[in-house]
Design an enzyme around this catalytic site. Structure first.
Site, short mmCIF file in Angstrom:
data_model
loop_
_atom_site.label_atom_id
_atom_site.label_comp_id
_atom_site.label_asym_id
_atom_site.label_seq_id
_atom_site.Cartn_x
_atom_site.Cartn_y
_atom_site.Cartn_z
N CYS A 53 0.80 -1.22 0.00
CA CYS A 53 0.00 0.00 0.00
C CYS A 53 0.84 1.28 0.00
O CYS A 53 1.44 1.60 -1.01
CB CYS A 53 -0.99 -0.04 1.15
SG CYS A 53 -2.38 1.07 0.84
N ARG A 89 -12.45 6.77 -1.41
CA ARG A 89 -11.33 5.86 -1.21
C ARG A 89 -11.72 4.49 -1.74
O ARG A 89 -12.90 4.11 -1.74
CB ARG A 89 -10.99 5.74 0.29
CG ARG A 89 -10.48 7.02 0.91
CD ARG A 89 -10.11 6.81 2.37
NE ARG A 89 -8.93 5.97 2.50
CZ ARG A 89 -7.68 6.39 2.34
NH1 ARG A 89 -7.44 7.66 2.04
NH2 ARG A 89 -6.66 5.57 2.48
N HIS A 101 -3.49 -5.49 2.23
CA HIS A 101 -3.03 -4.99 3.52
C HIS A 101 -3.01 -5.99 4.63
O HIS A 101 -3.54 -7.07 4.51
CB HIS A 101 -4.06 -3.96 3.97
CG HIS A 101 -3.51 -2.60 3.95
ND1 HIS A 101 -2.32 -2.28 4.52
CD2 HIS A 101 -4.02 -1.47 3.43
CE1 HIS A 101 -2.13 -1.00 4.35
NE2 HIS A 101 -3.12 -0.49 3.69
#
Ligand code: GLN
Length: 253
Positions: A94, A128, A202
């Site tokens: 990320c 997002r 993630h």
């Protein structure tokens, strides 16, 4: 055998406890009798690329990325380039992934990346890109022909405001099956070049995808010892269950 891991900015780039991935690598090595050594490399510190087989950088919020980007370029850029050219395994997640590229543009500001791979990230208008994600990956085949050979699945979670676009000759890590991926538009996720992998997946990426952990371990040991080892299989029922749960979450969106 010994695997030497360099943990880049473990205090700054560790959103969602990305450093849990390191513990998972450590356990899988130790269960097989492979020595595992972690060296931390934080702000102001440099490193010798000859001393490491696997370089790891986790994710971070925009402000964490701003805080480390200058330091990364000043104290570590050259060593990162040498490590990549020399075939060390590199995994960046990320915010760390974004910093491997040329730049990350946000709110009229440009954060300079390492320029290790041809990609750019821009914080474009829009929500997002958040949620469970699954991608199809073929690490054994030609990265430009993702459909060739045996494809495997990575399942995880993404949460990024930046949209990443790869240069024309840069190969993605995989094809999006569920979720957003690099930019929510082109259907690709991450980047892969030689032994470098960047991804938006993630948190417990490796515990949920034990096959990727073993791929990284084998690549790193090959870098250190000159020969790719045949890794002893482990009892992976918990890891398989974690993978299935992440995949189901991605399917259900
Ligand atoms: N700050 C970056 C973005 O929002 C990376 C986020 C992260 O590492 N989760 O795009």
């Amino acid at each position: 055998m010994k695997l030497r891991l360099l943990s880049l900015y473990p205090d700054q780039m560790n959103i969602y406890a990305d450093r849990g991935n390191i513990l998972f690598l450590q356990h899988r090595c130790e269960w097989r009798g492979i020595q595992f050594e972690v060296t931390r490399c934080g702000p102001g510190e440099s490193f010798n690329p000859d001393d490491f087989d696997l370089l790891y950088m986790g994710g971070g919020q925009d402000r964490d990325q701003k805080a480390v980007a200058k330091d990364l370029n000043q104290t570590k850029q050259e060593a990162m380039k040498v490590a990549k050219e020399d075939g060390a395994a590199i995994l960046a997640v990320c915010g760390g992934y974004q910093l491997l590229g040329e730049s990350y543009e946000l709110e009229g500001e440009t954060i300079e990346g390492l320029g290790l791979v041809d990609l750019k990230t821009v914080r474009e208008p829009g929500p997002r890109l958040i949620g469970p994600v699954a991608i199809e990956v073929n690490l054994d085949g030609n990265p430009n022909a993702l459909a060739d050979g045996e494809a495997k699945v990575l399942a995880g979670f993404e949460n990024h405001g930046g949209r990443t676009r790869l240069g024309p000759d840069t190969a993605p890590l995989g094809k999006v099956i569920h979720g957003h991926g690099n930019n929510g538009q082109d259907g690709f996720e991450g980047v892969r070049q030689d032994n470098l992998i960047g991804t938006y997946l993630h948190g417990p990426l490796l515990p949920k995808n034990a096959w990727l952990a073993d791929h990284l371990i084998a690549t790193a040991l090959e870098h250190h010892h000159g020969e790719r080892p045949e890794l002893e299989p482990l009892e992976d029922s918990l890891e398989d269950a974690a993978h299935q749960a992440a995949l189901t979450a991605a399917r259900n969106g």
